[in-house]
Motif scaffolding. Structure first.
Motif, mmCIF file in Angstrom:
data_model
loop_
_atom_site.group_PDB
_atom_site.id
_atom_site.type_symbol
_atom_site.label_atom_id
_atom_site.label_comp_id
_atom_site.label_asym_id
_atom_site.label_seq_id
_atom_site.Cartn_x
_atom_site.Cartn_y
_atom_site.Cartn_z
ATOM 1 N N GLN A 21 -8.205 26.160 79.457
ATOM 2 C CA GLN A 21 -6.882 26.381 78.896
ATOM 3 C C GLN A 21 -5.955 25.229 79.245
ATOM 4 O O GLN A 21 -6.016 24.676 80.318
ATOM 5 C CB GLN A 21 -6.296 27.681 79.434
ATOM 6 N N SER A 22 -5.080 24.879 78.295
ATOM 7 C CA SER A 22 -4.098 23.836 78.572
ATOM 8 C C SER A 22 -2.815 24.486 79.079
ATOM 9 O O SER A 22 -2.435 25.565 78.649
ATOM 10 C CB SER A 22 -3.817 23.030 77.318
ATOM 11 N N PHE A 23 -2.163 23.815 80.000
ATOM 12 C CA PHE A 23 -0.912 24.336 80.551
ATOM 13 C C PHE A 23 0.110 23.251 80.513
ATOM 14 O O PHE A 23 -0.185 22.126 80.892
ATOM 15 C CB PHE A 23 -1.104 24.796 81.988
ATOM 16 N N PRO A 24 1.292 23.463 80.139
ATOM 17 C CA PRO A 24 1.783 24.613 79.375
ATOM 18 C C PRO A 24 1.504 24.415 77.896
ATOM 19 O O PRO A 24 1.562 23.307 77.401
ATOM 20 C CB PRO A 24 3.279 24.603 79.666
ATOM 21 N N SER A 25 1.192 25.476 77.202
ATOM 22 C CA SER A 25 0.903 25.373 75.772
ATOM 23 C C SER A 25 2.178 25.458 74.938
ATOM 24 O O SER A 25 2.191 25.042 73.793
ATOM 25 C CB SER A 25 -0.062 26.472 75.357
ATOM 26 N N LYS A 26 3.260 25.995 75.515
ATOM 27 C CA LYS A 26 4.559 26.076 74.846
ATOM 28 C C LYS A 26 5.613 25.489 75.784
ATOM 29 O O LYS A 26 5.378 25.377 76.982
ATOM 30 C CB LYS A 26 4.916 27.532 74.559
ATOM 31 N N TRP A 55 1.844 16.489 83.279
ATOM 32 C CA TRP A 55 1.255 17.191 82.144
ATOM 33 C C TRP A 55 1.584 16.545 80.801
ATOM 34 O O TRP A 55 1.078 16.972 79.786
ATOM 35 C CB TRP A 55 1.721 18.649 82.120
ATOM 36 N N SER A 57 4.228 16.766 78.906
ATOM 37 C CA SER A 57 4.688 17.808 77.995
ATOM 38 C C SER A 57 6.183 17.983 78.111
ATOM 39 O O SER A 57 6.838 17.427 78.971
ATOM 40 C CB SER A 57 3.996 19.132 78.317
ATOM 41 N N TRP A 59 9.565 20.194 78.793
ATOM 42 C CA TRP A 59 10.045 21.325 79.589
ATOM 43 C C TRP A 59 11.459 21.589 79.182
ATOM 44 O O TRP A 59 12.250 20.804 78.942
ATOM 45 C CB TRP A 59 9.974 21.016 81.067
#
Length: 59
Positions: A21-26, A55, A57, A59
């Motif tokens: 699983q990827s974190f965070p996906s949203k 990550w 990504s 936030w």
């Protein structure tokens, strides 16, 4: 002995699925319960920037 080993075997059987699983996906929302403009607010705005780097990504 088997009674203690069985839960560990069951958990280890599902470990590859959890690792995929990827974190965070949203985007993650951080809620700060203090008014804007204070020290806690400033820190709460800086922390996600440092957390997002590993990550890559939002936030």
């Amino acid at each position: 002995m088997i009674r203690q080993l069985l839960p560990a075997l069951i958990v280890s059987a599902f470990a590859p699925f959890a690792a995929a699983q990827s974190f965070p996906s949203k985007p993650v929302t951080i809620v700060v319960s203090v008014p804007a403009g204070g020290t806690i607010d400033a820190i709460a705005r800086m922390v996600p920037r440092t957390w997002a780097r590993p990550w890559d990504s939002r936030w």
